[in-house]
Structures are given as structure tokens and as C-alpha cells.
Scaffold this active site. Structure first.
Site, PDB file in Angstrom:
ATOM      1  N   GLU A 144      -0.105  -1.062   5.713  1.00  0.00           N
ATOM      2  CA  GLU A 144       0.973  -0.629   6.595  1.00  0.00           C
ATOM      3  C   GLU A 144       0.890   0.855   6.887  1.00  0.00           C
ATOM      4  O   GLU A 144       1.324   1.306   7.953  1.00  0.00           O
ATOM      5  CB  GLU A 144       2.328  -0.960   5.954  1.00  0.00           C
ATOM      6  CG  GLU A 144       3.526  -0.757   6.860  1.00  0.00           C
ATOM      7  CD  GLU A 144       4.123   0.656   6.821  1.00  0.00           C
ATOM      8  OE1 GLU A 144       4.954   0.963   7.682  1.00  0.00           O
ATOM      9  OE2 GLU A 144       3.734   1.448   5.913  1.00  0.00           O
TER      10      GLU A 144
ATOM     11  N   ASP B 296       0.815  -1.212   0.000  1.00  0.00           N
ATOM     12  CA  ASP B 296       0.000   0.000   0.000  1.00  0.00           C
ATOM     13  C   ASP B 296       0.845   1.257   0.000  1.00  0.00           C
ATOM     14  O   ASP B 296       2.039   1.240   0.337  1.00  0.00           O
ATOM     15  CB  ASP B 296      -0.969   0.014   1.182  1.00  0.00           C
ATOM     16  CG  ASP B 296      -0.266   0.004   2.537  1.00  0.00           C
ATOM     17  OD1 ASP B 296       0.739  -0.718   2.668  1.00  0.00           O
ATOM     18  OD2 ASP B 296      -0.715   0.701   3.468  1.00  0.00           O
TER      19      ASP B 296
END
Length: 354
Positions: free
Chosen positions: A127, A73
Site C-alpha cells: 500500500e 506493509d
């Protein structure tokens, strides 16, 4: 149209391909699908899926196992997609944090089919948002054996330098109370904001520790990050809160750090509102020593907190090693020097090739 990744491509081109597939936190599904298809086509890896995380590993019966981890991400796009190349610099959201590192991992997974250590690759989700959503937490609960090994390499940006371990972090609140009164008759009240003053003076005089562990220098810190108080422009305040962030070396546990802060702010009402343990560098572990030798130069301490701490909590030495300048992460100007991507691949290939 079905998107496909060519894992045989130059890792710099692979970085651009990853960057051009948007994957803002909680929206990693398309990229995870693409990565999963590419890894399954290789044939020499066991592949598993956990939500929007993709895991792959060799099962060669080697004496040691190395775990590579990288998140898929990114932070929200800031008018910095698609990627663009200007000479030796690639611009775009995720070039630094951390699709350059993901490209390095994918290149290693595809091209080193007979490594001297067994390898695990963990491409995980979420994350960049709150820790409770981090895909590594879900994987640890559901597929813990996939995270276990002899050393972990988190391919977060480190300027191509080995950053060992990481600091712990703790936030505390110091609360003071007083008594409200009209400011025209202030002697009838007790000012809670004034009572914070001694805490600020202690902060100003504080001298943080500098600690050497395995040749890495960790510099601790103690900083006021927020102050709240006040009722109205003509009222003596009866409550105030000072928020302080402590970054502590990994030779301290969170319990040690809390004890230290309660000593520093003795006499105040201290409340711990957030904490995370650090990670010792663990550079004396055999596999870690081999990596340091392959990289050359001197490893340095990781002064922030990263997911290496999650692996350390599992009993593994862990380091950060990836392309890109971490100070550019999350900025509109995010960019990576492509030579760092190539250099990281070269170091890891040298380390893992028998």
C-alpha cells in the site's frame, strides 16, 4: 525459529508483536506467513492467500457482510524498531500506519465468532508504494468476491474517529512556450516563465469550495506544488511548467474536476497527469449507520485519499476507522496511544455483537 502470533493476546500486545516483525513494502512475506498461520488455526474462518496478502471470512449466511481492510506493509524503517512502550504510548515503525489497525482486525477475527454480520478481513501488501503495486488491485482482479460487502472499514489511523469517504485528487500541468533569446537582448525573445504569472495569480485568488455531504464537511484545495523552467543564467526561457494539485469533494467525479480546472485556467495548455476519484461517505447505508451509533460522536470527512475509494468504486459505502494520529505516519517519531487501540476494539465489538 518459526514466528507465531497469539490472537488471544491483548490487542495492545498484539500490536507490539506485529510491529516487531519488519514488513517494509515488497518484504511482507514473513509477516503474511505469520498472519496466515494464526488465522488458519482459528478454525471458524475461510482463509485464502494472494501473494503477500491474507484474506479470511465467515460464512454464516448473515443478511449483511462487513469488509475490514488493512495493509501489512510499512514505509522504510528509520531507526524506530523494535517497538518500545512508555506508559500509555507505544513507539515504533508501523504503530500508527497501520499495525495498530491490523491488530484490531486480528482481535475481532479471533474473538467474535458469532457476529451479527458476516465478516471479511483483508490484510494486503504494497500500500505504501505506487498504486499499481497495491495488493487490493491484484485481489480485485483475481479474487474480487472477497472484496464485496455492504460496507467497508479501512482501519487506517483516524484517531479512533470515523472518517467518512475521502476526497478525490488530481494533478495537472500548465505548460507555456516562448522564444529563446540572450537576456541582453530580451526583447527579441518571449519569456515562458513570465507567461506562468497569470496562472499563479489565478491560484492566489482562488476560493475553494466547502461542501457538506451526510453531515461531513469536505474542504477542497488547489495548490501549486512544482514549477520548472529556465535554460541558463543568460537565456530567456522558451518553456515552463507549473504543476498543480487539486483535492476535490467526492460529489465531483474526476471528469467534473477536470472540467472545473480547465475553466479556471482557460487560455492555458492544461494536461492531466494523475487523478483518482473520491468516495462518498455513504453513512445512510444501514450497516454504516449502526457503526456510527456504536462509535458515538460525530463522523468527520476524510480530507485525504485512501483505499476507501477502491471500495466505493465497487459500489460500497466505506469509512476509515482505526487507532493512531495520521500526522505521525511515516515519521521517525511514529507512536500510538494504546487506549485508542483498546477503544477501537470496544466500539467494533459493540457494533458486531448481537
Amino acid at each position: 525459529m518459526t514466528l507465531e502470533l497469539d490472537l488471544a493476546a491483548d490487542p495492545v500486545d498484539l500490536t507490539a508483536a506485529l510491529v516487531d516483525i519488519p514488513s517494509v513494502s515488497e518484504n511482507e512475506a514473513v509477516l503474511a506467513d505469520v498472519v496466515e498461520r494464526a488465522l488458519r488455526k482459528l478454525g471458524h474462518l475461510e482463509v485464502a492467500r494472494s501473494g503477500n496478502a491474507v484474506l479470511a471470512r465467515t460464512n454464516l449466511g448473515r443478511e449483511r457482510r462487513v469488509v475490514f481492510a488493512g495493509h501489512l506493509d510499512t514505509v522504510p524503517i528509520n531507526d524506530n524498531l523494535p517497538s518500545r512502550r512508555e506508559g500509555e504510548i507505544m513507539h515504533g515503525c508501523g504503530t500508527v500506519d497501520m499495525k495498530g489497525g491490523d491488530a484490531v482486525m486480528l482481535h475481532i477475527a479471533a474473538n467474535i465468532t458469532e457476529p451479527k454480520h458476516d465478516l471479511t478481513f483483508v490484510f494486503y501488501d504494497c500500500e505504501e508504494i505506487e498504486a499499481a503495486r497495491n495488493g487490493l488491485g491484484r485481489i480485485e482482479r483475481e479474487l474480487k468476491d472477497w472484496l464485496l460487502g455492504d460496507v467497508a472499514i479501512v482501519c487506517e489511523p483516524s484517531n479512533g474517529t470515523i472518517e467518512a469517504g475521502c476526497q478525490g485528487t488530481m494533478r495537472i500541468e500548465i505548460r507555456t512556450t516562448g522564444k529563446r533569446a540572450h537576456t541582453a537582448r530580451a526583447w527579441m525573445g518571449v519569456n515562458a516563465i513570465h507567461a506562468i504569472g497569470e496562472g499563479l495569480r489565478r491560484l492566489e485568488a482562488y476560493e475553494p469550495r466547502i461542501v457538506d455531504i451526510d453531515g461531513c464537511t469536505y474542504r477542497e484545495g488547489l495548490q501549486a506544488v512544482k514549477i520548472e523552467g529556465g535554460v541558463a543564467g543568460n537565456v530567456v526561457p522558451d518553456a515552463a511548467v507549473l504543476t498543480i494539485n487539486h483535492r476535490f469533494a467526492p460529489d465531483r467525479s474526476p471528469e467534473d474536476a477536470e472540467k472545473h480546472l480547465r475553466e479556471v485556467f482557460d487560455g492555458y495548455d492544461v494536461k492531466v497527469v494523475d487523478s483518482a476519484a473520491g468516495a462518498l461517505p455513504g453513512l445512510q447505508a444501514p450497516a454504516a449507520k449502526e457503526l456510527v451509533e456504536a462509535a458515538g460522536g460525530e463522523p468527520v470527512a476524510k480530507l485525504g485519499w485512501t483505499d476507501v475509494a477502491r471500495f466505493a468504486a465497487l459500489g460500497m459505502p466505506a469509512v476509515n476507522f482505526g487507532p493512531g494520529d495520521p500526522t505521525l505516519a511515516h515519521t521517525k517519531e511514529e507512536h500510538v496511544h494504546v487506549q485508542q487501540i483498546t477503544d477501537c476494539v470496544r466500539v467494533l465489538t459493540r457494533w458486531l455483537t448481537p
